[in-house]
Write a protein that holds these residues in place. Sequence first.
Motif, PDB file in Angstrom:
ATOM      1  N   THR A   1      40.563  92.451  39.936  1.00 62.57           N
ATOM      2  CA  THR A   1      40.978  93.694  40.578  1.00 62.57           C
ATOM      3  C   THR A   1      40.023  94.070  41.699  1.00 62.57           C
ATOM      4  N   LEU A   2      40.602  94.458  42.835  1.00 65.77           N
ATOM      5  CA  LEU A   2      39.839  95.009  43.946  1.00 65.77           C
ATOM      6  C   LEU A   2      39.960  96.526  43.842  1.00 65.77           C
ATOM      7  N   THR A   3      38.853  97.206  43.649  1.00 68.87           N
ATOM      8  CA  THR A   3      38.897  98.630  43.373  1.00 68.87           C
ATOM      9  C   THR A   3      38.806  99.446  44.653  1.00 68.87           C
ATOM     10  N   LYS A   4      39.618 100.480  44.730  1.00 74.62           N
ATOM     11  CA  LYS A   4      39.577 101.358  45.889  1.00 74.62           C
ATOM     12  C   LYS A   4      38.373 102.287  45.790  1.00 74.62           C
ATOM     13  N   GLY A   5      37.955 102.841  46.928  1.00 68.23           N
ATOM     14  CA  GLY A   5      36.867 103.794  46.933  1.00 68.23           C
ATOM     15  C   GLY A   5      37.286 105.119  46.324  1.00 68.23           C
ATOM     16  N   SER A   6      36.368 106.062  46.313  1.00 71.41           N
ATOM     17  CA  SER A   6      36.629 107.332  45.650  1.00 71.41           C
ATOM     18  C   SER A   6      37.625 108.203  46.397  1.00 71.41           C
ATOM     19  N   GLN A   7      37.749 107.998  47.709  1.00 72.61           N
ATOM     20  CA  GLN A   7      38.626 108.850  48.496  1.00 72.61           C
ATOM     21  C   GLN A   7      39.343 108.036  49.556  1.00 72.61           C
ATOM     22  N   SER A   8      40.602 108.362  49.785  1.00 76.91           N
ATOM     23  CA  SER A   8      41.397 107.683  50.800  1.00 76.91           C
ATOM     24  C   SER A   8      41.906 108.716  51.794  1.00 76.91           C
ATOM     25  N   LYS A   9      41.637 108.491  53.065  1.00 84.69           N
ATOM     26  CA  LYS A   9      42.120 109.420  54.088  1.00 84.69           C
ATOM     27  C   LYS A   9      43.620 109.214  54.292  1.00 84.69           C
TER      28      LYS A   9
ATOM     29  N   TYR B   1      35.651  87.653  44.561  1.00 83.58           N
ATOM     30  CA  TYR B   1      36.363  88.930  44.462  1.00 83.58           C
ATOM     31  C   TYR B   1      35.386  90.087  44.572  1.00 83.58           C
ATOM     32  N   GLN B   2      34.172  89.908  44.064  1.00 89.86           N
ATOM     33  CA  GLN B   2      33.171  90.965  44.155  1.00 89.86           C
ATOM     34  C   GLN B   2      32.724  91.159  45.601  1.00 89.86           C
TER      35      GLN B   2
ATOM     36  N   TYR C   1      44.778  93.104  44.175  1.00 95.39           N
ATOM     37  CA  TYR C   1      44.611  92.099  43.123  1.00 95.39           C
ATOM     38  C   TYR C   1      44.521  90.719  43.757  1.00 95.39           C
ATOM     39  N   ILE C   2      43.610  89.906  43.237  1.00 92.33           N
ATOM     40  CA  ILE C   2      43.475  88.531  43.719  1.00 92.33           C
ATOM     41  C   ILE C   2      43.637  87.593  42.520  1.00 92.33           C
ATOM     42  N   THR C   3      44.587  86.683  42.601  1.00 94.17           N
ATOM     43  CA  THR C   3      44.870  85.748  41.510  1.00 94.17           C
ATOM     44  C   THR C   3      43.701  84.808  41.294  1.00 94.17           C
ATOM     45  N   LEU C   4      43.482  84.444  40.026  1.00 95.54           N
ATOM     46  CA  LEU C   4      42.432  83.504  39.650  1.00 95.54           C
ATOM     47  C   LEU C   4      43.046  82.196  39.169  1.00 95.54           C
ATOM     48  N   THR C   5      42.377  81.100  39.482  1.00 93.10           N
ATOM     49  CA  THR C   5      42.781  79.808  38.945  1.00 93.10           C
ATOM     50  C   THR C   5      42.428  79.757  37.462  1.00 93.10           C
TER      51      THR C   5
END
Length: 405
Positions: free
Chosen positions: A59-67, A250-251, A268-272
């Motif tokens: 999972t790619l996590t979003k930041g705390s706030q989105s404009k 991913y990190q 989301y990025i798929t893993l092998t």
Amino acid sequence: MVKHSLIALAIASTAATADISAETEQEYIADFSLQTFMYPSEQASWYWQNLDKVLPYATLTKGSQSKPLERNLITPENVHQTRFNDQSLGSLLTGSNPSINSMMIIQNGKVIFEHFNMPYDSQHVWMSNAKSIAGLLVALLEEEGKLDVVEPLSTYMPELADTSWGSTRIIDILNMQSGLDAEENDTARANPDSHITQLFFAEIEAKGDYYQTLIDIPRKSDAAKAFEYSSANTQILGLLIAKVEGKPLYQVMNERIWAKAGMSDYGYITLTPDGHEVIHGLMTSNTEDMARYAMLYTDSWQATSDERIISPSVVKTIQQSVTPGVYTVSPASEQFITMTADEPVGGSYQFDAIWDDGDMFKGGMRGQGIYISPAKDTVAVWFSNRIEKYNVAGFVRNFVKDLEK
């Protein structure tokens, strides 16, 4: 076994995934394979918007706030009537069976056009649009002096010194001119014994050792002689980025891009099966966040991010790093040369096409696209689900060229 022909690639499927029963969903999940995923059908379209249900992912996590993105919407007809050769863009966006699932165009940091044939927040697979992220991350590391792209890969990955990859310069991997026997085209994808299809089988169906399959790809010809498109190049770049940064890819993606760019949702990025990220294409997000990513390359980055993630020098590096004389040597470039009225000068840092005016394009299988015009401070992104007679980039480039700055 993949046996579909070019004709099969042209089969149409519905633009948006229809609601399906729980029983059908379970049948789709049980029937998932490289073949059912890659070739157009309603079942494949379901996979493309529900990839997290059939493959492991990070999972790619979003930041705390989105404009919130501001709107300055133009009359939709101004976009719909844009033509390329004998067709209008509107014919791909509307009608009973539109091929474009979603499109957003943003100029000067404001959305000027948006059209959705699927729910606005739907996740959708990027396919090869994701390759541009690998190219960008290498460019960022290069800017920081952490690597030199004219060095052979083995400089940073000595464990690959005895492979064909080891002696290949990073720039030749970036620009799809590595010379390894992994060229990706319809013929190779339809051949179950080709190196690139074997890699896909290892990624998606766990047939064979993924890492070994990737590093064992042999050399076909000298590097820097011909542009030959291959997802294997992107996967090697993913390994390089992780090695240089000393952390999973991913990190790195999350820390350097996703969590800092004001994204509206998770990615989301798929893993092998052995835990490597499939950065060449199996990444998903909503349409808006793909547009936010594209905006990072423009002067309107602040409309989505509090920090300038991509400097003007990195953009210039990507624009100006086309290798002269290699783009048209192989038939691989034909699809990109003919997709717009004016030919691009070449590919660079995983982007498929760079034009004389500095505009950049990255496309993905069955019609995904990211078009970036730094000079016009304009980006266009779109998701699709099938191959049309003309690449959507042809329409988008015509539209952007006619825009006032």
